[in-house]
Design a protein around this motif. Structure first.
Motif, PDB file in Angstrom:
ATOM      1  N   TRP A 148      30.256 -34.299 -23.174  1.00 32.40           N
ATOM      2  CA  TRP A 148      31.608 -34.859 -23.165  1.00 32.40           C
ATOM      3  C   TRP A 148      32.507 -34.015 -22.262  1.00 32.40           C
ATOM      4  O   TRP A 148      32.464 -32.788 -22.288  1.00 32.40           O
ATOM      5  CB  TRP A 148      32.165 -34.911 -24.580  1.00 32.40           C
ATOM      6  CG  TRP A 148      31.319 -35.791 -25.439  1.00 32.40           C
ATOM      7  CD1 TRP A 148      30.340 -35.407 -26.310  1.00 32.40           C
ATOM      8  CD2 TRP A 148      31.333 -37.215 -25.465  1.00 32.40           C
ATOM      9  NE1 TRP A 148      29.748 -36.494 -26.879  1.00 32.40           N
ATOM     10  CE2 TRP A 148      30.343 -37.630 -26.392  1.00 32.40           C
ATOM     11  CE3 TRP A 148      32.088 -38.181 -24.809  1.00 32.40           C
ATOM     12  CZ2 TRP A 148      30.088 -38.967 -26.655  1.00 32.40           C
ATOM     13  CZ3 TRP A 148      31.838 -39.522 -25.085  1.00 32.40           C
ATOM     14  CH2 TRP A 148      30.843 -39.902 -25.997  1.00 32.40           C
ATOM     15  N   VAL A 190      36.214 -36.224 -23.629  1.00 39.86           N
ATOM     16  CA  VAL A 190      35.978 -35.514 -24.882  1.00 39.86           C
ATOM     17  C   VAL A 190      36.757 -36.150 -26.039  1.00 39.86           C
ATOM     18  O   VAL A 190      36.347 -36.074 -27.211  1.00 39.86           O
ATOM     19  CB  VAL A 190      36.324 -34.019 -24.718  1.00 39.86           C
ATOM     20  CG1 VAL A 190      37.830 -33.821 -24.524  1.00 39.86           C
ATOM     21  CG2 VAL A 190      35.806 -33.201 -25.882  1.00 39.86           C
ATOM     22  N   ARG A 229      34.688 -38.682 -28.042  1.00 37.80           N
ATOM     23  CA  ARG A 229      33.462 -38.201 -28.686  1.00 37.80           C
ATOM     24  C   ARG A 229      33.419 -38.702 -30.136  1.00 37.80           C
ATOM     25  O   ARG A 229      34.384 -38.565 -30.878  1.00 37.80           O
ATOM     26  CB  ARG A 229      33.430 -36.672 -28.648  1.00 37.80           C
ATOM     27  CG  ARG A 229      32.206 -36.060 -29.321  1.00 37.80           C
ATOM     28  CD  ARG A 229      32.117 -34.559 -29.027  1.00 37.80           C
ATOM     29  NE  ARG A 229      33.380 -33.877 -29.270  1.00 37.80           N
ATOM     30  CZ  ARG A 229      33.594 -32.598 -28.967  1.00 37.80           C
ATOM     31  NH1 ARG A 229      32.628 -31.882 -28.400  1.00 37.80           N
ATOM     32  NH2 ARG A 229      34.751 -32.042 -29.218  1.00 37.80           N
TER      33      ARG A 229
END
Length: 359
Positions: A146, A355, A358
């Motif tokens: 990520w 990210v 995620r």
């Protein structure tokens, strides 16, 4: 007033709808890439000739139906029906244009990559310094691949310096493995830069929101003094010059369903280990492979990468399931025992691999 006039207007509307639907269908495919490949193969004149012949035949048939046979009224309604079908088909195609473009792209690049390794005899040669890219990856790539794009944005000046070094590289002087490591790193760095250019303070949701869903066609990247698109880099350089299907788990398209971006740069010395680890990781995680075993009719769910680029994998394995089984113990044992599988392709998500997304 000519009694045929209303039917001519209706037929005209049907033709317009047909043309619009056809245009949407074409827009959903990598038509420009296919035409470009035809031109490079020296067959553009033949393709143009075929198109003209088809258009002429269609015009003759339509004219014939208009003046006799079905008659103007029936022809008009038939044309409207065809127009509705084409508009509906075009709308569906545009809604799924990302999947269609990748699937159809094999028509432009061939069903498989290289038939022969171009640089098989170049084990010696110069290397390339990827230290700057390596430092950025270690800083801004989290576990699972990520990407902290916000962090990358803060270090964009450093990324730009690295990109400039890619443009001035002496590609011909590199060894075979240095070449491939350079190309993989370049693809991934170019992709990160593309995302940052459209980051918009974190508002970007998908790479498919860039360039009308055609971000891979943008010819803007300086690769050793040559301006290329991401499509050209992947399909016309990497896949054409290297028999290495594991690259599909190393080059990352900034999407949820792409294999993870590695938190280090690829290097000539470590390339074999890095590619192996990337592929094993992908085939032992449910985002890319799901297999519970069972009898000969067991269901195997696979990433669509093995569907889109099946020819690359069957260059080195009897089938895509056999290839995947080489990196997944349970599947490998099943295939080795001669048991069959029913393959279902895992839906491909183009949500940004940021990210923040995620799971």
């Amino acid at each position: 007033m000519d009694q045929r006039e209303p039917w001519r207007w209706i037929a005209g509307a049907g033709l317009a709808a047909t043309a619009a639907g056809t245009g949407l269908c074409v827009a959903a495919t990598p038509a420009r890439d296919i035409v470009g490949q035809i031109a490079r193969d020296g067959a553009l004149i033949w393709a143009s000739f075929v198109v003209l012949i088809v258009a002429a035949v269609a015009a003759v048939v339509f004219g014939s139906l208009t003046t006799r046979g079905l008659g103007m009224r029936r022809t008009a309604w038939l044309t409207v029906a065809i127009g509705v079908v084409m508009l509906t088909t075009g709308g569906v195609a545009m809604a799924n244009r990302g999947t269609i473009r990748l699937a159809v792209f094999t028509l432009a690049t061939g069903a498989q990559g290289a038939a022969v390794e171009r640089y098989a005899d170049q084990s010696a040669g110069e290397d390339f310094d990827h230290a700057a890219w390596d430092a950025l990856l270690r800083e801004h790539v989290a576990d699972g691949g990520w990407i902290d794009y916000a962090g990358f944005a803060a270090d964009e000046a450093t990324l730009d310096v690295y990109l400039a070094s890619l443009g001035s590289a002496d590609y011909d002087a590199m060894s075979r493995d240095a070449k491939l490591a350079y190309l993989i790193n370049a693809y991934n760095a170019f992709t990160v830069k593309l995302i940052l250019d459209h980051w918009d303070g974190g508002q970007l949701e998908s790479i498919m929101d860039i360039a009308d869903g055609k971000p891979w066609d943008l010819r803007r990247w300086n690769l050793a003094g040559r301006t290329v698109s991401l499509n050209e880099l992947e399909h016309e350089i990497i896949r054409k010059d290297f028999i290495e299907p594991r690259i599909h788990f190393a080059v990352v398209c900034a999407a949820f369903s792409c294999p993870p971006l590695r938190a280090e740069a690829y290097t000539a010395d470590a390339l074999e280990t890095q590619l192996q680890e990337q592929t094993v990781y992908s085939f032992t995680h449910p985002r890319w492979l799901i297999f519970d075993g069972g009898d000969s009719g067991a269901t195997l769910r696979l990433t669509k990468l093995l569907d889109w680029y099946a020819g690359d994998f069957t260059q080195v394995a009897p089938s895509v399931e056999a290839y995947a089984g080489g990196f997944n113990e349970k599947l490998g044992s099943h295939v080795a025992a001669g048991k069959g599988v029913s393959i279902r392709w895992i839906d491909y998500s183009w949500v940004l691999n940021d990210v923040r997304n995620r799971p």
